[in-house]
Design an enzyme around this catalytic site. Structure first.
Site, PDB file in Angstrom:
ATOM      1  N   LYS A 107     -42.443  88.513  43.295  1.00 11.34           N
ATOM      2  CA  LYS A 107     -42.695  87.265  42.658  1.00 11.34           C
ATOM      3  C   LYS A 107     -43.258  87.992  41.515  1.00 11.34           C
ATOM      4  CE  LYS A 107     -42.099  81.902  42.660  1.00 11.34           C
ATOM      5  NZ  LYS A 107     -40.975  82.070  43.592  1.00 11.34           N
TER       6      LYS A 107
HETATM    7  N1  GLU Z   1     -38.819  80.453  42.523  1.00  9.06           N
HETATM    8  C1  GLU Z   1     -37.199  80.016  43.475  1.00  9.06           C
HETATM    9  C2  GLU Z   1     -38.577  80.004  45.323  1.00  9.06           C
HETATM   10  O1  GLU Z   1     -39.128  79.779  45.055  1.00  9.06           O
HETATM   11  C3  GLU Z   1     -36.728  80.840  43.765  1.00  9.06           C
HETATM   12  C4  GLU Z   1     -36.735  82.796  43.769  1.00  9.06           C
HETATM   13  C5  GLU Z   1     -34.922  82.934  43.539  1.00  9.06           C
HETATM   14  O2  GLU Z   1     -33.865  82.602  44.040  1.00  9.06           O
HETATM   15  O3  GLU Z   1     -34.650  84.458  44.140  1.00  9.06           O
HETATM   16  O4  GLU Z   1     -37.619  80.010  46.017  1.00  9.06           O
END
Ligand code: GLU
Length: 421
Positions: A107
């Site tokens: 993240k």
């Molecule tokens: N931000 C989204 C999540 O928390 C998607 C992450 C992604 O598509 O890599 O799942």
């Protein structure tokens, strides 16, 4: 637990530990997940429109890549800090494992208030951030995506910046791009669609009808809007929605399309919405405590605290946000027989369609939206069934069942690969 004491990463570790014990693992088996593989902290200076200089803090945390490249979104929010990004990265590791896509978890985030920044300032922040994290991302290394307050435009700037540095176009470096630059149209609504599929799977399992059930959605960003709209289309009554400014409540159901149009791309706040057909303004706290069938937290973590959990009057909670319920609240809700569909399952639709976008980019192909949505439903439903089976067999909560399925798969991969060197 007060807000100052809340540490999402510590919460995650405790839940992993509990799942490890339920699975009969020793701590040595999962100790490796207690610390993220790599953490990068960057400073992002930009020259603002008024000529002044501001320096922002940015992060990219890579939690675990045993099952594939690191994968996860980038969040722009004033509350971003290292513990939050660590937790979000860890949840990605579990989420990708649970729905069985070949990714690990990561993240990123920038501590900023995008509402206070112009488009050109946002572009500068994004380009500088991409340049700073460039050494550790890559199509087979780590693939960013949208998260809170980031969108297809921001993903386009990441794609462009990375491609400029590398000297050729690499669309698979980021997912959640617009269709015109090899994005997958279905990605934008994928997390919300996944939430709707999870509600459907749950109600089908319990042999309950969705028609006219009362739903409240906390958070009216991309995920909350799509989930509300798709559930409304299924015949549910969306009685309340909220954003940071306030909540709106209508016993007969709100008109979600009208609200989406109102909020629009100018990002109007719900508190400015005027409608005299019985729509009332309520607070976020009131929304969480409404007497309804399904509550969908679709905002940030740490919303359903112990205090809120004691007052909640819904039968089901479907977690569209990451980490909206604290561990303390979780046990109170379990005692009160309130069923929670956990985040790592309920909001996995986004990363599933990110995976589909990445596959298309890698093979330079384009799928139809119908095909993508069908594949999304299949993967989510398969994961739902596995979670439900574990829940029934092991007599644990649905969250614990989801963690057990996910953790087991990661540990198996780790055991087969061994620890290097
Ligand atoms: N931000 C989204 C999540 O928390 C998607 C992450 C992604 O598509 O890599 O799942």
């Amino acid at each position: 637990m007060s807000n100052e004491e809340y540490n999402p990463y510590q919460e995650l570790l405790k839940t992993i530990n509990e799942a490890g014990q339920q699975l009969g693992l020793t701590r040595d088996d999962y100790k490796i997940l207690e610390k993220p593989d790599r953490e990068l902290k960057v400073s992002i200076p930009i020259e603002k429109d008024d000529g002044s200089v501001e320096v922002f803090d940015g992060y990219r945390v890579q939690h675990c890549n045993s099952r594939g490249p690191y994968k996860g979104g980038v969040r722009y929010h004033p509350k971003v800090d290292i513990d939050e990004i660590r937790a979000l990265a860890g949840w990605m590791t579990l989420k990708c494992s649970l729905v069985d896509i070949p990714y690990g978890g990561a993240k990123g985030g920038i501590q900023c208030d995008p509402g206070q920044l112009s488009k050109s300032e946002l572009k500068k922040i994004t380009r500088r951030y991409t340049t700073m994290i460039e050494p550790i991302i890559g199509i087979d290394k780590d693939i960013p995506a949208p998260d809170v307050n980031t969108n297809a435009q921001i993903m386009s700037w990441i794609y462009d910046t990375y491609s400029m540095i590398k000297g050729h176009n690499i669309p698979g470096i980021v997912t959640g791009k617009p269709r015109i630059i090899e994005g997958c149209l279905a990605r934008e609504g994928a997390t919300g669609r996944g939430v709707m599929i999870t509600v459907e799977n749950l109600f089908q399992k319990l042999d309950k009808d969705l028609e006219d059930i009362k739903i409240a959605v906390q958070g009216f960003g991309n995920v909350g809007q799509v989930a509300a709209k798709l559930l409304e289309e299924k015949g549910c009554r969306i009685v309340a929605v909220s954003d940071v400014s306030c909540g709106l409540y209508n016993e007969d159901g709100l008109d979600i399309n009208e609200l989406i149009e109102f909020v629009g791309s100018d990002r109007n706040y719900l508190k400015e919405f005027v409608n005299n057909n019985g729509t009332k303004k309520i607070t976020n706290g009131e929304l969480l405590r409404l007497d309804i069938d399904v509550l969908i937290p679709a905002a940030l973590e740490n919303q359903i605290t112990a205090e809120v959990a004691l007052d909640i009057k819904t039968d089901f909670i479907v977690e569209a946000a990451n980490g909206p319920t604290t561990r303390e609240a979780d046990s109170i809700l379990a005692e009160r027989d309130i069923t929670i569909m956990p985040d790592i399952l309920a909001n996995a639709g986004g990363v599933i369609v990110s995976y589909f976008e990445w596959v298309q980019n890698k093979e330079a192909s384009r799928w139809e939206d119908d095909e993508t949505n069908k594949k999304l439903r299949n993967l989510l439903t398969k994961a739902f069934k596995q979670v439900w089976e574990t829940y029934e067999e092991q007599q644990v909560s649905l969250r614990m069942a989801a963690y057990m399925v996910a953790l087991n798969r990661i540990i198996e991969t780790k055991k087969i690969r061994g620890i290097f060197p």
